[in-house]
Scaffold this motif. Structure first.
Motif, PDB file in Angstrom:
ATOM      1  N   GLN A   1       0.844  -1.195   0.000  1.00 56.36           N
ATOM      2  CA  GLN A   1       0.000   0.000   0.000  1.00 56.36           C
ATOM      3  C   GLN A   1       0.876   1.240   0.000  1.00 56.36           C
ATOM      4  O   GLN A   1       1.794   1.372   0.824  1.00 56.36           O
ATOM      5  CB  GLN A   1      -0.911  -0.009   1.227  1.00 56.36           C
ATOM      6  CG  GLN A   1      -1.949   1.103   1.246  1.00 56.36           C
ATOM      7  CD  GLN A   1      -2.847   0.982   2.462  1.00 56.36           C
ATOM      8  OE1 GLN A   1      -2.408   0.505   3.503  1.00 56.36           O
ATOM      9  NE2 GLN A   1      -4.072   1.408   2.337  1.00 56.36           N
ATOM     10  N   SER A   2       0.635   2.134  -0.912  1.00 58.86           N
ATOM     11  CA  SER A   2       1.436   3.355  -1.022  1.00 58.86           C
ATOM     12  C   SER A   2       1.340   4.180   0.253  1.00 58.86           C
ATOM     13  O   SER A   2       0.275   4.315   0.851  1.00 58.86           O
ATOM     14  CB  SER A   2       0.967   4.192  -2.217  1.00 58.86           C
ATOM     15  OG  SER A   2       1.171   3.501  -3.423  1.00 58.86           O
ATOM     16  N   GLY A   3       2.479   4.749   0.634  1.00 62.47           N
ATOM     17  CA  GLY A   3       2.506   5.650   1.778  1.00 62.47           C
ATOM     18  C   GLY A   3       2.882   5.016   3.084  1.00 62.47           C
ATOM     19  O   GLY A   3       3.118   5.718   4.073  1.00 62.47           O
ATOM     20  N   ARG A   4       2.952   3.689   3.136  1.00 63.85           N
ATOM     21  CA  ARG A   4       3.318   3.031   4.392  1.00 63.85           C
ATOM     22  C   ARG A   4       4.843   3.005   4.541  1.00 63.85           C
ATOM     23  O   ARG A   4       5.589   2.952   3.562  1.00 63.85           O
ATOM     24  CB  ARG A   4       2.743   1.625   4.442  1.00 63.85           C
ATOM     25  CG  ARG A   4       1.228   1.611   4.399  1.00 63.85           C
ATOM     26  CD  ARG A   4       0.677   0.234   4.653  1.00 63.85           C
ATOM     27  NE  ARG A   4       0.786  -0.128   6.065  1.00 63.85           N
ATOM     28  CZ  ARG A   4      -0.140  -0.842   6.720  1.00 63.85           C
ATOM     29  NH1 ARG A   4      -1.227  -1.255   6.078  1.00 63.85           N
ATOM     30  NH2 ARG A   4       0.029  -1.150   7.979  1.00 63.85           N
ATOM     31  N   ALA A   5       5.287   3.031   5.777  1.00 64.94           N
ATOM     32  CA  ALA A   5       6.715   3.054   6.074  1.00 64.94           C
ATOM     33  C   ALA A   5       7.383   1.769   5.613  1.00 64.94           C
ATOM     34  O   ALA A   5       6.819   0.683   5.729  1.00 64.94           O
ATOM     35  CB  ALA A   5       6.932   3.237   7.571  1.00 64.94           C
ATOM     36  N   THR A   6       8.575   1.908   5.078  1.00 63.09           N
ATOM     37  CA  THR A   6       9.366   0.783   4.601  1.00 63.09           C
ATOM     38  C   THR A   6      10.737   0.795   5.285  1.00 63.09           C
ATOM     39  O   THR A   6      11.099   1.756   5.970  1.00 63.09           O
ATOM     40  CB  THR A   6       9.576   0.862   3.085  1.00 63.09           C
ATOM     41  OG1 THR A   6      10.319   2.068   2.792  1.00 63.09           O
ATOM     42  CG2 THR A   6       8.249   0.870   2.340  1.00 63.09           C
ATOM     43  N   LYS A   7      11.500  -0.270   5.054  1.00 62.36           N
ATOM     44  CA  LYS A   7      12.863  -0.327   5.581  1.00 62.36           C
ATOM     45  C   LYS A   7      13.691   0.830   5.020  1.00 62.36           C
ATOM     46  O   LYS A   7      14.479   1.455   5.745  1.00 62.36           O
ATOM     47  CB  LYS A   7      13.499  -1.670   5.206  1.00 62.36           C
ATOM     48  CG  LYS A   7      14.842  -1.929   5.892  1.00 62.36           C
ATOM     49  CD  LYS A   7      15.468  -3.221   5.407  1.00 62.36           C
ATOM     50  CE  LYS A   7      14.641  -4.440   5.733  1.00 62.36           C
ATOM     51  NZ  LYS A   7      14.671  -4.750   7.201  1.00 62.36           N
ATOM     52  N   GLY A   8      13.513   1.147   3.739  1.00 58.36           N
ATOM     53  CA  GLY A   8      14.249   2.243   3.129  1.00 58.36           C
ATOM     54  C   GLY A   8      13.914   3.580   3.747  1.00 58.36           C
ATOM     55  O   GLY A   8      14.798   4.418   3.971  1.00 58.36           O
ATOM     56  N   ALA A   9      12.638   3.808   4.054  1.00 56.67           N
ATOM     57  CA  ALA A   9      12.225   5.065   4.680  1.00 56.67           C
ATOM     58  C   ALA A   9      12.835   5.195   6.067  1.00 56.67           C
ATOM     59  O   ALA A   9      13.307   6.272   6.462  1.00 56.67           O
ATOM     60  CB  ALA A   9      10.708   5.142   4.752  1.00 56.67           C
ATOM     61  N   ALA A  10      12.829   4.099   6.827  1.00 54.55           N
ATOM     62  CA  ALA A  10      13.380   4.142   8.181  1.00 54.55           C
ATOM     63  C   ALA A  10      14.889   4.352   8.148  1.00 54.55           C
ATOM     64  O   ALA A  10      15.442   5.105   8.966  1.00 54.55           O
ATOM     65  CB  ALA A  10      13.029   2.851   8.922  1.00 54.55           C
ATOM     66  N   LEU A  11      15.591   3.706   7.220  1.00 57.14           N
ATOM     67  CA  LEU A  11      17.029   3.916   7.086  1.00 57.14           C
ATOM     68  C   LEU A  11      17.334   5.359   6.688  1.00 57.14           C
ATOM     69  O   LEU A  11      18.274   5.973   7.210  1.00 57.14           O
ATOM     70  CB  LEU A  11      17.595   2.958   6.041  1.00 57.14           C
ATOM     71  CG  LEU A  11      17.805   1.501   6.477  1.00 57.14           C
ATOM     72  CD1 LEU A  11      18.023   0.606   5.266  1.00 57.14           C
ATOM     73  CD2 LEU A  11      18.989   1.380   7.443  1.00 57.14           C
ATOM     74  N   ALA A  12      16.554   5.913   5.754  1.00 54.74           N
ATOM     75  CA  ALA A  12      16.783   7.281   5.303  1.00 54.74           C
ATOM     76  C   ALA A  12      16.561   8.275   6.439  1.00 54.74           C
ATOM     77  O   ALA A  12      17.335   9.230   6.613  1.00 54.74           O
ATOM     78  CB  ALA A  12      15.873   7.604   4.119  1.00 54.74           C
TER      79      ALA A  12
ATOM     80  N   ASN B   1      22.505   1.248  -1.826  1.00 58.48           N
ATOM     81  CA  ASN B   1      22.930  -0.060  -2.319  1.00 58.48           C
ATOM     82  C   ASN B   1      21.812  -1.093  -2.348  1.00 58.48           C
ATOM     83  O   ASN B   1      22.017  -2.207  -2.838  1.00 58.48           O
ATOM     84  CB  ASN B   1      24.081  -0.588  -1.457  1.00 58.48           C
ATOM     85  CG  ASN B   1      25.337   0.267  -1.571  1.00 58.48           C
ATOM     86  OD1 ASN B   1      25.577   0.891  -2.602  1.00 58.48           O
ATOM     87  ND2 ASN B   1      26.126   0.317  -0.506  1.00 58.48           N
ATOM     88  N   SER B   2      20.644  -0.726  -1.842  1.00 52.13           N
ATOM     89  CA  SER B   2      19.527  -1.681  -1.797  1.00 52.13           C
ATOM     90  C   SER B   2      18.966  -1.990  -3.181  1.00 52.13           C
ATOM     91  O   SER B   2      18.343  -3.032  -3.389  1.00 52.13           O
ATOM     92  CB  SER B   2      18.404  -1.131  -0.914  1.00 52.13           C
ATOM     93  OG  SER B   2      17.746  -0.030  -1.545  1.00 52.13           O
ATOM     94  N   GLY B   3      19.158  -1.062  -4.125  1.00 52.78           N
ATOM     95  CA  GLY B   3      18.588  -1.245  -5.456  1.00 52.78           C
ATOM     96  C   GLY B   3      17.092  -1.008  -5.527  1.00 52.78           C
ATOM     97  O   GLY B   3      16.464  -1.253  -6.565  1.00 52.78           O
ATOM     98  N   GLN B   4      16.516  -0.492  -4.450  1.00 51.31           N
ATOM     99  CA  GLN B   4      15.070  -0.266  -4.410  1.00 51.31           C
ATOM    100  C   GLN B   4      14.659   1.053  -5.057  1.00 51.31           C
ATOM    101  O   GLN B   4      13.499   1.226  -5.410  1.00 51.31           O
ATOM    102  CB  GLN B   4      14.591  -0.268  -2.953  1.00 51.31           C
ATOM    103  CG  GLN B   4      14.788  -1.577  -2.225  1.00 51.31           C
ATOM    104  CD  GLN B   4      13.887  -2.670  -2.743  1.00 51.31           C
ATOM    105  OE1 GLN B   4      12.721  -2.440  -3.033  1.00 51.31           O
ATOM    106  NE2 GLN B   4      14.431  -3.873  -2.881  1.00 51.31           N
ATOM    107  N   TYR B   5      15.598   1.978  -5.206  1.00 49.18           N
ATOM    108  CA  TYR B   5      15.253   3.323  -5.673  1.00 49.18           C
ATOM    109  C   TYR B   5      16.185   3.749  -6.803  1.00 49.18           C
ATOM    110  O   TYR B   5      17.318   3.275  -6.919  1.00 49.18           O
ATOM    111  CB  TYR B   5      15.371   4.334  -4.521  1.00 49.18           C
ATOM    112  CG  TYR B   5      14.666   3.888  -3.267  1.00 49.18           C
ATOM    113  CD1 TYR B   5      13.284   4.014  -3.142  1.00 49.18           C
ATOM    114  CD2 TYR B   5      15.372   3.307  -2.197  1.00 49.18           C
ATOM    115  CE1 TYR B   5      12.629   3.593  -1.989  1.00 49.18           C
ATOM    116  CE2 TYR B   5      14.728   2.875  -1.057  1.00 49.18           C
ATOM    117  CZ  TYR B   5      13.355   3.015  -0.958  1.00 49.18           C
ATOM    118  OH  TYR B   5      12.712   2.583   0.176  1.00 49.18           O
ATOM    119  N   GLN B   6      15.725   4.660  -7.605  1.00 46.53           N
ATOM    120  CA  GLN B   6      16.564   5.274  -8.619  1.00 46.53           C
ATOM    121  C   GLN B   6      15.995   6.645  -8.968  1.00 46.53           C
ATOM    122  O   GLN B   6      14.837   6.951  -8.640  1.00 46.53           O
ATOM    123  CB  GLN B   6      16.644   4.402  -9.880  1.00 46.53           C
ATOM    124  CG  GLN B   6      15.325   4.162 -10.569  1.00 46.53           C
ATOM    125  CD  GLN B   6      15.457   3.149 -11.705  1.00 46.53           C
ATOM    126  OE1 GLN B   6      16.369   2.338 -11.736  1.00 46.53           O
ATOM    127  NE2 GLN B   6      14.531   3.194 -12.642  1.00 46.53           N
TER     128      GLN B   6
END
Length: 485
Positions: free
Chosen positions: A197-208, A232-237
């Motif tokens: 679901q869009s807008g929910r917290a992810t591991k990437g958001a918490a790390l950032a 380095n996660s490759g989740q974003y670009q």
């Protein structure tokens, strides 16, 4: 269930008193013996914690108005006086906008603490992720408070009450940050890289967010390591075309690390801003169109106009300039039938924030308060530039820092830089300003890096905003005011 929709339970939780954030969760109103007995109860309560993200529209505005990026604007020099005072650096502990920031963030924290208070009551599969999202949100709200006010009271175990506020002192921000670091580490361990679901917290958001908190403390090595995990996660670009990032049709894109969701289909009014599900800032920042064909935009209230100095800070071949700032002279030249009201002529610059401009859409209620433009709270380019700053200022690896900056510059159509050391530091600061202009980060970047000389009327006390006077009084006058106020 949509994160944007508030359940009946959440409305009970909210009690949405505009007079006192401490009354948001009146003791005994909700029978907890009959609640937190199922997974859906925890999920519904979490929706209530997410809902307070909508109030951070105010941070987007104030983070620009307080900086050298923009002026206050509006209809007249007294329109929304609280914002005008912040623009002029004449704000006092009685400023209503600052009290709203304080109230709204503690309302979110109190809702999060309600879940913490009963986190052990019922077990079910997936609870660890719900609790992790809750810790991320509470950390987000506390970080915003520290940015604005410095040392703040730290409540972690239960809902906030008047009695509680009268028995707790302001906590040194280093201790608040330590709590956020621990909470985010727990959240990171229990969050997925992707949510359904869009807008929910992810591991990437918490790390950032954790990396940003490290950076605000000049913990450069920790910030570099943490932010590199996101990279380095490759989740974003980076989105290839900068001009498309902020379109309503391109929300939650591959560059979005954390994005606050807004909804234009549920009305609201000026008597209760926290009841609105739309992005209030957007309507306030649009030009005051009065006639002609100004599609795809619609009219606004002309606040937060970018300065000419910011516009000129972009080179003419920087693709970010025209995607960030609407040049009204050029716009009207292309559409001579368009007419608009300058609004506050003292603050009229000829420019408007194009990233968060109001689009014509099928919104409901007061159309200036219910725009559906999502707020891109943390973008991948922000992560790259934060990592670059950490590697450079920490003396860790200028080559890596430069490579991260150049990824952002090349996307903007610019040549790569070859600087290092202190010159690279200044280049990073410049790129942050140009890349993130209009997104509410500028003032806090200036304060944390000591670049406040260019802020009009700035004095040393303005590195922090004052604690609202009435909140000090409600706490039994036990909290000291920030220096200079």
């Amino acid at each position: 269930m949509s994160i944007k929709k508030i359940t009946a339970f959440v409305l009970i939780l909210a009690c949405m008193s505009c007079e006192d954030y401490l009354e948001i969760l009146p003791e005994g109103q909700e029978n907890t013996e009959n609640y937190f007995n199922s997974q859906s109860d925890y999920e519904d309560a979490l929706v209530g914690v997410y809902d307070l993200l909508s109030t951070t529209y105010l941070h987007n505005l104030l983070g620009e108005i307080a900086s050298d990026n923009s002026l206050c604007g509006g209809e007249s020099p007294t329109d929304v006086l609280d914002w005008q005072q912040i623009d002029d650096m004449t704000h006092t502990p009685d400023n209503g906008a600052l009290r709203s920031v304080f109230q709204f963030m503690y309302a979110g924290i109190s809702r999060a603490n309600y879940i913490v208070e009963f986190q052990d009551k019922t077990d079910f599969e997936g609870k660890d992720q719900i609790l992790a999202e809750n810790l991320f949100l509470r950390s987000y709200y506390y970080f915003e408070l520290v940015k604005f006010f410095g040392d703040v009271p730290l409540y972690t175990e239960s809902r906030i009450s008047i009695e509680g506020s009268q028995s707790i002192d302001r906590t040194p921000k280093a201790e608040v940050y330590a709590q956020l670091e621990a909470d985010l580490q727990t959240a990171i361990d229990n969050l997925p890289w992707q949510q359904g679901q869009s807008g929910r917290a992810t591991k990437g958001a918490a790390l950032a967010l954790l990396g940003k908190i490290y950076l605000y403390q000049d913990k450069f090595e920790e910030a570099a390591i943490t932010l590199d995990q996101v990279i380095n996660s490759g989740q974003y670009q980076l989105v290839e075309d900068f001009g498309t990032i902020f379109l309503n049709s391109n929300e939650n894109n591959i560059e979005s690390v954390f994005e606050i969701q807004y909804f234009g289909g549920e009305g609201g009014g000026f008597d209760c801003f926290q009841c609105v599900e739309g992005n209030i800032a957007v309507g306030f920042m649009g030009p005051r169109f009065t006639g002609g064909n100004f599609s795809p935009f619609t009219s606004g209230f002309s606040f937060n106009p970018p300065t000419e100095e910011l516009y000129n800070a972009y080179t003419t071949n920087d693709e970010r300039r025209d995607a960030t700032i609407l040049n009204m002279d050029e716009f009207v030249a292309e559409r001579p039938d368009v007419t608009f009201n300058l609004g506050n002529t003292i603050d009229y610059t000829g420019y408007y924030n194009k990233k968060y401009i109001p689009y014509a859409e099928a919104n409901s209620g007061d159309v200036n308060l219910t725009h559906s433009n999502n707020y891109r709270a943390i973008r991948y380019s922000d992560v790259l530039l934060m990592a670059a700053e950490a590697f450079n200022r920490g003396g860790i690896d200028d080559t890596k820092a430069r490579n991260y900056v150049n990824l952002v510059r090349v996307r903007a159509g610019l040549d790569e830089i070859q600087t290092s050391g202190a010159n690279l530091t200044q280049d990073i600061y410049s790129e942050r300003r140009l890349e993130l202009a209009g997104e509410g980060h500028r003032f806090f970047d200036q304060v944390r890096t000591g670049q406040t000389n260019s802020i009009p009327n700035f004095s040393p006390k303005n590195v922090l905003f004052p604690i609202p006077r009435i909140e000090i009084e409600l706490a039994g006058n036990r909290w000291e005011q920030n220096a200079g106020y």
